[in-house]
Design a protein around this motif. Structure first.
Motif, PDB file in Angstrom:
ATOM      1  N   VAL A 117       5.673   6.450  14.696  1.00  0.00           N
ATOM      2  CA  VAL A 117       6.246   5.436  13.802  1.00  0.00           C
ATOM      3  C   VAL A 117       6.889   6.093  12.587  1.00  0.00           C
ATOM      4  CG1 VAL A 117       5.705   3.491  12.318  1.00  0.00           C
ATOM      5  CG2 VAL A 117       4.678   3.634  14.582  1.00  0.00           C
ATOM      6  N   SER A 118       6.234   7.090  12.018  1.00  0.00           N
ATOM      7  CA  SER A 118       6.781   7.766  10.838  1.00  0.00           C
ATOM      8  C   SER A 118       8.113   8.430  11.143  1.00  0.00           C
ATOM      9  CB  SER A 118       5.775   8.803  10.319  1.00  0.00           C
ATOM     10  OG  SER A 118       4.557   8.189   9.952  1.00  0.00           O
ATOM     11  N   VAL A 119       8.196   9.075  12.313  1.00  0.00           N
ATOM     12  CA  VAL A 119       9.443   9.732  12.698  1.00  0.00           C
ATOM     13  C   VAL A 119      10.521   8.703  12.998  1.00  0.00           C
ATOM     14  CG1 VAL A 119      10.537  11.196  14.441  1.00  0.00           C
ATOM     15  CG2 VAL A 119       8.293  11.798  13.542  1.00  0.00           C
ATOM     16  N   ALA A 120      10.164   7.606  13.671  1.00  0.00           N
ATOM     17  CA  ALA A 120      11.147   6.590  14.044  1.00  0.00           C
ATOM     18  C   ALA A 120      11.734   5.895  12.823  1.00  0.00           C
ATOM     19  CB  ALA A 120      10.506   5.562  14.976  1.00  0.00           C
ATOM     20  N   LEU A 121      10.918   5.632  11.796  1.00  0.00           N
ATOM     21  CA  LEU A 121      11.413   4.975  10.590  1.00  0.00           C
ATOM     22  C   LEU A 121      12.293   5.899   9.753  1.00  0.00           C
ATOM     23  CD1 LEU A 121       8.246   2.962   9.491  1.00  0.00           C
ATOM     24  CD2 LEU A 121      10.274   2.127  10.669  1.00  0.00           C
ATOM     25  N   ASN A 122      12.000   7.212   9.785  1.00  0.00           N
ATOM     26  CA  ASN A 122      12.840   8.210   9.118  1.00  0.00           C
ATOM     27  C   ASN A 122      13.065   7.845   7.647  1.00  0.00           C
ATOM     28  OD1 ASN A 122      14.373  10.540   8.909  1.00  0.00           O
ATOM     29  ND2 ASN A 122      16.267   9.523   9.536  1.00  0.00           N
ATOM     30  N   LEU A 123      11.972   7.622   6.917  1.00  0.00           N
ATOM     31  CA  LEU A 123      12.056   7.223   5.518  1.00  0.00           C
ATOM     32  C   LEU A 123      12.015   8.438   4.600  1.00  0.00           C
ATOM     33  CD1 LEU A 123       9.589   4.188   5.540  1.00  0.00           C
ATOM     34  CD2 LEU A 123      12.084   4.117   5.654  1.00  0.00           C
ATOM     35  N   GLY A 175       0.814  -1.207   0.000  1.00  0.00           N
ATOM     36  CA  GLY A 175       0.000   0.000   0.000  1.00  0.00           C
ATOM     37  C   GLY A 175       0.846   1.254   0.000  1.00  0.00           C
ATOM     38  N   ASP A 176       0.228   2.344   0.437  1.00  0.00           N
ATOM     39  CA  ASP A 176       0.874   3.655   0.358  1.00  0.00           C
ATOM     40  C   ASP A 176       1.243   4.215   1.730  1.00  0.00           C
ATOM     41  OD1 ASP A 176      -1.615   4.042   1.330  1.00  0.00           O
ATOM     42  OD2 ASP A 176      -2.256   5.528  -0.152  1.00  0.00           O
ATOM     43  N   PRO A 178       7.439   7.422   1.070  1.00  0.00           N
ATOM     44  CA  PRO A 178       6.321   6.885   1.868  1.00  0.00           C
ATOM     45  C   PRO A 178       6.512   5.395   2.134  1.00  0.00           C
ATOM     46  CG  PRO A 178       5.507   8.261   0.081  1.00  0.00           C
ATOM     47  CD  PRO A 178       6.975   8.073  -0.164  1.00  0.00           C
ATOM     48  N   LEU A 179       5.991   4.946   3.248  1.00  0.00           N
ATOM     49  CA  LEU A 179       6.077   3.539   3.606  1.00  0.00           C
ATOM     50  C   LEU A 179       5.372   2.708   2.536  1.00  0.00           C
ATOM     51  CD1 LEU A 179       7.016   1.751   6.056  1.00  0.00           C
ATOM     52  CD2 LEU A 179       4.641   1.806   6.793  1.00  0.00           C
ATOM     53  N   PRO A 180       6.046   1.701   1.970  1.00  0.00           N
ATOM     54  CA  PRO A 180       5.437   0.927   0.881  1.00  0.00           C
ATOM     55  C   PRO A 180       4.419  -0.102   1.369  1.00  0.00           C
ATOM     56  CG  PRO A 180       7.610   0.086   1.337  1.00  0.00           C
ATOM     57  CD  PRO A 180       7.446   1.286   2.214  1.00  0.00           C
ATOM     58  N   TYR A 181       4.047  -0.032   2.630  1.00  0.00           N
ATOM     59  CA  TYR A 181       3.054  -0.934   3.188  1.00  0.00           C
ATOM     60  C   TYR A 181       1.889  -0.131   3.753  1.00  0.00           C
ATOM     61  CZ  TYR A 181       6.614  -4.622   3.128  1.00  0.00           C
ATOM     62  OH  TYR A 181       7.552  -5.527   2.761  1.00  0.00           O
ATOM     63  N   SER A 182       0.734  -0.762   3.783  1.00  0.00           N
ATOM     64  CA  SER A 182      -0.401  -0.243   4.530  1.00  0.00           C
ATOM     65  C   SER A 182      -0.756  -1.260   5.605  1.00  0.00           C
ATOM     66  CB  SER A 182      -1.602   0.002   3.614  1.00  0.00           C
ATOM     67  OG  SER A 182      -1.349   1.093   2.752  1.00  0.00           O
ATOM     68  N   ALA A 183      -1.375  -0.780   6.644  1.00  0.00           N
ATOM     69  CA  ALA A 183      -1.691  -1.659   7.768  1.00  0.00           C
ATOM     70  C   ALA A 183      -3.142  -1.483   8.171  1.00  0.00           C
ATOM     71  CB  ALA A 183      -0.765  -1.370   8.949  1.00  0.00           C
ATOM     72  N   SER A 184      -3.665  -2.493   8.811  1.00  0.00           N
ATOM     73  CA  SER A 184      -5.032  -2.468   9.331  1.00  0.00           C
ATOM     74  C   SER A 184      -5.001  -2.961  10.777  1.00  0.00           C
ATOM     75  CB  SER A 184      -5.942  -3.358   8.486  1.00  0.00           C
ATOM     76  OG  SER A 184      -7.236  -3.430   9.034  1.00  0.00           O
ATOM     77  N   ILE A 185      -5.454  -2.118  11.712  1.00  0.00           N
ATOM     78  CA  ILE A 185      -5.437  -2.440  13.140  1.00  0.00           C
ATOM     79  C   ILE A 185      -6.869  -2.519  13.647  1.00  0.00           C
ATOM     80  CG2 ILE A 185      -4.674  -1.698  15.423  1.00  0.00           C
ATOM     81  CD1 ILE A 185      -2.361  -0.279  14.144  1.00  0.00           C
ATOM     82  N   VAL A 186      -7.154  -3.561  14.448  1.00  0.00           N
ATOM     83  CA  VAL A 186      -8.532  -3.762  14.895  1.00  0.00           C
ATOM     84  C   VAL A 186      -8.554  -4.385  16.285  1.00  0.00           C
ATOM     85  CG1 VAL A 186      -8.684  -6.060  13.849  1.00  0.00           C
ATOM     86  CG2 VAL A 186     -10.774  -4.749  14.249  1.00  0.00           C
ATOM     87  N   PHE A 187      -9.575  -4.034  17.067  1.00  0.00           N
ATOM     88  CA  PHE A 187      -9.912  -4.738  18.298  1.00  0.00           C
ATOM     89  C   PHE A 187     -10.765  -5.936  17.901  1.00  0.00           C
ATOM     90  CE2 PHE A 187      -8.452  -1.008  20.352  1.00  0.00           C
ATOM     91  CZ  PHE A 187      -8.300  -1.281  21.701  1.00  0.00           C
ATOM     92  N   GLU A 188     -10.228  -7.133  18.002  1.00  0.00           N
ATOM     93  CA  GLU A 188     -10.960  -8.324  17.598  1.00  0.00           C
ATOM     94  C   GLU A 188     -12.117  -8.603  18.562  1.00  0.00           C
ATOM     95  OE1 GLU A 188     -10.477  -9.719  14.890  1.00  0.00           O
ATOM     96  OE2 GLU A 188      -8.411  -9.344  14.255  1.00  0.00           O
TER      97      GLU A 188
END
Length: 422
Positions: free
Chosen positions: A245-251, A216-217, A254-264
């Motif tokens: 996270v964006s600051v820590a990665l210091n890229l 993803g983007d 843009p991050l070439p991944y997208s993520a999905s976070i959920v409370f199951e």
């Protein structure tokens, strides 16, 4: 104020200091007093009531009134501990002529610290003391001791324990999935506090938080927010976590991944930022492909610099997770990661304290993300070591870019060959 005629006269009296006397019977001549009265009117209420008073009676609120607040608890120190115990003794004296043991005072202080969520603060509400002491005296014949107060607290919990016990029972039966052993990538046990309107008891319940990463983007999707099952504070915590996270990665890109976070298995609204540290750990685990120890649950809020901040309901959260672990058997590896600033709020049940003393259950207090991630993943977040979470994330990103270029080149060759046939 609900009786306009009386209120108008009262306002006039407060403004002038003289009461406009009226005869009880208009048809009878009565001599009316003319002396002035010295009266002070004390209005007691919460801030919302006072806000209504300010709106409806601005002249009285701004011109004639003096605003004051009283605290609901007191911080005990050397200067006020003696008057506090004198006041407490007065409450006990109004209820019973029995003697009170030192163990009863200690247990009462523990209950007060838990009520105020601070080890150094005690509640000042006399009703709270009256209710607890009166119930404790129901089974006492000679001396009020700590066991009597313990029994009263236990009975109070049993009367209101239907909802928390059903919630934990669903976990025991496997209807709600909470893993307390092994390791999983992108999955962590968060801690929540459930508050039901009309229910006098708030209780802790562990929640499984999961994260998956895909091409993803760089967007991190908060499923709870998109499903309108999360409040604004939760959304704020998610955005702060993303910023860190964006600051820590210091890229540079843009991050070439997208993520999905959920409370199951969460079907009601989630709010608050106390899960942002757990969500951060799940995201870093999914991105680095480093598994998380499922024996450890975690709670805490993070800021944009990675500092871990205090959260509410810490005692209920720890006890909720301990109850699940104890039912399945304590292994000596289970425990909770919490903000160090919450240590002063701890006032746990006796069974939890005894398990911690015996080394069967653990509490880890952290100041920042750098301390939290090694506890749950086994790897440092950053540093000069050969293997860190940031280095694993960087390697994965580089590998993705390489695969992306190879895929583009392969696609270009196929197109070129296809045109070459004609």
């Amino acid at each position: 104020m609900q009786q306009p005629r009386v209120w108008v006269r009262l306002k006039q009296f407060l403004s002038t200091g003289n009461l406009a006397w009226q005869t009880a019977r208009p048809d009878q001549i009565t001599e009316l007093p003319d002396e002035s009265l010295d009266v002070r009117l004390v209005l007691v209420g919460d801030r919302q009531w006072l806000a209504d008073f300010e709106t409806n009676e601005p002249d009285l609120y701004d011109g004639l009134s003096a605003y004051a607040e009283y605290e609901q608890d007191i911080e005990l120190n050397a200067s006020n501990i003696t008057p506090y115990f004198s006041w407490l003794k007065g409450i006990v004296t109004t209820l019973t002529a029995l003697s009170v043991s030192d163990s009863a005072l200690v247990r009462l202080l523990q209950a007060g610290a838990r009520e105020s969520e601070d080890q150094l603060r005690m509640p000042l509400c006399p009703i709270w003391y009256h209710q607890l002491l009166a119930e404790s005296l129901m089974t006492v014949d000679e001396v009020l001791d700590g066991n009597a107060i313990d029994a009263a607290i236990t009975r109070r919990y049993q009367r209101a324990a239907y909802l928390p016990e059903r919630a934990i029972e669903d976990i025991h039966k496997g209807q709600v999935f909470i893993d307390t052993r092994g390791e999983h990538i992108g999955q962590i046990n968060g801690l929540t506090v459930i508050e039901v309107p009309g229910h006098p008891l708030s209780y802790g319940e562990p929640a499984r938080i999961s994260c998956v990463v895909h091409s993803g983007d760089g967007d991190i999707a908060d499923v709870e927010r998109k499903a309108e099952l999360a409040g604004n504070i939760h959304a704020k915590g998610m955005m702060i976590m993303q910023a860190f996270v964006s600051v820590a990665l210091n890229l540079d890109d843009p991050l070439p991944y997208s993520a999905s976070i959920v409370f199951e298995q969460s079907y009601s609204e989630v709010d608050g930022d106390s899960a942002s540290l757990a969500e951060l750990c799940a995201f870093v685990s999914a991105l680095s492909q480093q598994p998380i120890n499922q024996a450890i649950a975690i709670t805490g809020a993070v800021d944009q610099f990675g500092r871990v901040q205090a959260v509410g309901g810490i005692n209920e959260k720890i006890e909720g997770y301990y109850q699940v672990c104890a039912h399945r058997g304590l292994t000596g590896q289970q425990g909770v990661v919490l903000p160090k600033t919450n240590l002063s709020s701890l006032c746990l049940r006796n069974d939890v304290v005894e398990a911690i003393k015996a080394g069967q259950f653990h509490i880890w207090a952290v100041d920042d993300v750098e301390q939290a991630l090694p506890l749950v993943t086994g790897l440092p977040f950053s540093g000069e070591e050969d293997e860190t979470l940031l280095r694993k994330i960087s390697n994965r990103i580089n590998h993705f870019h390489t695969d992306e270029k190879q895929s583009c080149n392969s696609l270009f060759k196929r197109i070129k060959n296809w045109f070459g046939q004609y």
